[in-house]
Write a protein that holds these residues in place. Structure first.
Motif, PDB file in Angstrom:
ATOM      1  N   ILE A 100      39.159 -13.907 -32.597  1.00  0.00           N
ATOM      2  CA  ILE A 100      40.601 -13.635 -32.554  1.00  0.00           C
ATOM      3  C   ILE A 100      40.888 -12.200 -32.962  1.00  0.00           C
ATOM      4  O   ILE A 100      41.795 -11.550 -32.418  1.00  0.00           O
ATOM      5  CB  ILE A 100      41.364 -14.612 -33.471  1.00  0.00           C
ATOM      6  N   LEU A 143      49.123 -16.833 -30.350  1.00  0.00           N
ATOM      7  CA  LEU A 143      48.102 -16.871 -31.403  1.00  0.00           C
ATOM      8  C   LEU A 143      48.696 -16.985 -32.800  1.00  0.00           C
ATOM      9  O   LEU A 143      48.098 -17.594 -33.690  1.00  0.00           O
ATOM     10  CB  LEU A 143      47.225 -15.608 -31.332  1.00  0.00           C
ATOM     11  N   ILE A 155      46.793 -18.433 -36.358  1.00  0.00           N
ATOM     12  CA  ILE A 155      45.946 -17.619 -37.227  1.00  0.00           C
ATOM     13  C   ILE A 155      46.747 -17.153 -38.445  1.00  0.00           C
ATOM     14  O   ILE A 155      47.980 -17.207 -38.461  1.00  0.00           O
ATOM     15  CB  ILE A 155      45.368 -16.410 -36.476  1.00  0.00           C
ATOM     16  N   VAL A 266      34.759 -13.860 -28.707  1.00  0.00           N
ATOM     17  CA  VAL A 266      35.209 -15.250 -28.842  1.00  0.00           C
ATOM     18  C   VAL A 266      34.046 -16.216 -28.584  1.00  0.00           C
ATOM     19  O   VAL A 266      33.863 -17.200 -29.317  1.00  0.00           O
ATOM     20  CB  VAL A 266      36.378 -15.534 -27.866  1.00  0.00           C
ATOM     21  N   TYR A 270      32.236 -18.689 -31.373  1.00  0.00           N
ATOM     22  CA  TYR A 270      32.184 -20.143 -31.200  1.00  0.00           C
ATOM     23  C   TYR A 270      30.765 -20.673 -31.371  1.00  0.00           C
ATOM     24  O   TYR A 270      30.529 -21.627 -32.123  1.00  0.00           O
ATOM     25  CB  TYR A 270      32.716 -20.508 -29.813  1.00  0.00           C
ATOM     26  N   GLU A 275      33.253 -20.823 -35.035  1.00  0.00           N
ATOM     27  CA  GLU A 275      34.699 -20.643 -34.947  1.00  0.00           C
ATOM     28  C   GLU A 275      35.233 -21.526 -33.827  1.00  0.00           C
ATOM     29  O   GLU A 275      34.617 -21.644 -32.763  1.00  0.00           O
ATOM     30  CB  GLU A 275      35.034 -19.169 -34.672  1.00  0.00           C
ATOM     31  N   ILE A 277      37.483 -22.967 -30.736  1.00  0.00           N
ATOM     32  CA  ILE A 277      38.206 -22.472 -29.561  1.00  0.00           C
ATOM     33  C   ILE A 277      39.069 -23.623 -29.049  1.00  0.00           C
ATOM     34  O   ILE A 277      38.589 -24.524 -28.368  1.00  0.00           O
ATOM     35  CB  ILE A 277      37.254 -22.007 -28.442  1.00  0.00           C
ATOM     36  N   THR A 281      43.815 -20.701 -28.776  1.00  0.00           N
ATOM     37  CA  THR A 281      42.929 -19.539 -28.653  1.00  0.00           C
ATOM     38  C   THR A 281      42.717 -19.161 -27.194  1.00  0.00           C
ATOM     39  O   THR A 281      42.787 -17.982 -26.826  1.00  0.00           O
ATOM     40  CB  THR A 281      41.569 -19.834 -29.311  1.00  0.00           C
ATOM     41  N   THR A 285      44.194 -15.686 -25.685  1.00  0.00           N
ATOM     42  CA  THR A 285      43.189 -14.743 -25.198  1.00  0.00           C
ATOM     43  C   THR A 285      43.407 -14.415 -23.727  1.00  0.00           C
ATOM     44  O   THR A 285      43.354 -13.244 -23.317  1.00  0.00           O
ATOM     45  CB  THR A 285      41.773 -15.329 -25.390  1.00  0.00           C
TER      46      THR A 285
END
Length: 317
Positions: A100, A143, A155, A266, A270, A275, A277, A281, A285
């Protein structure tokens, strides 16, 4: 771009691969490092070491060091780029996933377009640009927003604001870079800026008390490897590939790293950084990347004027 011989295709593909995947992976390396090393101190170590290597390399090639006036310009740009952009990025990655963070910094072309339209007045706001800017703003909103129910948690708001400030600082530095006296050699200019950036980041780190709470012996091998990767692969190898491509390919082609790096960040976040997704996200993105692609592929259209226009000098750090 005039040239007598075309380099082998494998060299060109290799340089693009470095630009795309190495630079895209640095966001995850930063996140691995800031878990154990204070952010501004980590950034200081990265850029001081990389800047020192580049300066020594340019001296070995007998290139001229910057003049006193050029050192002042390099220091000003270092304050904006390495403290105001990278320093804030390192700090924000304590709160925001690495993928992110990369997407948020991908808004830089949108902010640069806004500065050219509103401040520099070197670009005209066309319907295409206006739509692209709105799409980029929409991506950031997806986001960050706590009211949009698009799946997944928004976020950290503080981290998001810090990243937007970082992107603004980079945009300001890019505008100033066109007007400040700098060495003609990109290697000399970048080495000087990295070196001064490392010094300034160390001063900020000391002012924030990061040295006092730092125990080098307690840092894991993973964090040291992340730092070494940032110095060698991210700054030295990545920069070398970037400069080489600028000499052999069009700036438009080289600039495509701006769309690829967030996707790489990203994806690596992941698979390697655990992280998540989610729909939020992916939607945010996608919107930011569409905005970046449209903005960077839009031909510049100067506004109609009745006064004498000051012509900016083009350059990029």
């Amino acid at each position: 771009m005039e040239q007598t011989t075309r380099p082998p295709q494998w060299k060109t593909l290799g340089a693009f691969a470095i630009l795309y995947f190495v630079w895209g992976s640095t966001f995850l390396a930063i996140r691995a490092g800031v878990h154990e090393v204070p952010p501004f101190l980590l950034a200081a170590m990265r850029f001081f070491a990389a800047g020192l290597v580049l300066v020594c390399w340019t001296l070995s090639r007998r290139e001229r060091l910057p003049s006193a006036r050029q050192w002042i310009s390099a220091t000003l740009l270092a304050l904006l780029i390495f403290v105001g952009d990278y320093g804030l990025l390192f700090w924000a990655e304590q709160k925001v996933p690495s993928g992110i963070a990369a997407v948020m910094l991908a808004t830089i072309p949108a902010l640069m377009a806004l500065s050219e339209i509103v401040v520099l007045r070197t670009q005209r706001l066309t319907p295409r640009l206006a739509i692209a800017l709105l799409i980029g703003i929409g991506g950031v909103a997806v986001l960050v927003s706590r009211t949009l129910n698009v799946g997944g948690a928004p976020i950290d708001r503080t981290g998001a604001v810090v990243l937007l400030i970082a992107a603004i600082n980079w945009s300001i530095a890019s505008a100033l870079n066109r007007r400040l006296p700098l060495p003609e050699s990109k290697a000399v200019s970048s080495g000087a800026q990295m070196l001064m950036g490392g010094v300034l980041l160390a001063l900020v780190s000391a002012a924030l008390g990061e040295f006092g709470g730092f125990d080098a012996a307690g840092v894991s091998r993973t964090a040291w490897i992340a730092l070494a990767y940032l110095i060698v692969a991210g700054s030295i190898v990545g920069f070398t590939a970037y400069v080489w491509l600028l000499h052999h390919e069009s700036p438009t082609k080289v600039g495509t790293y701006a769309y690829v790096n967030p996707v790489v960040a990203v994806t690596l976040g992941y698979f390697l950084g655990h992280e998540s997704i989610g729909p939020r996200t992916m939607a945010g993105t996608l919107l930011v990347l569409v905005s970046v692609i449209v903005i960077t592929t839009t031909p510049a259209k100067k506004p109609a004027q009745t006064w004498v226009e000051e012509s900016p000098q083009g350059a990029e750090v």
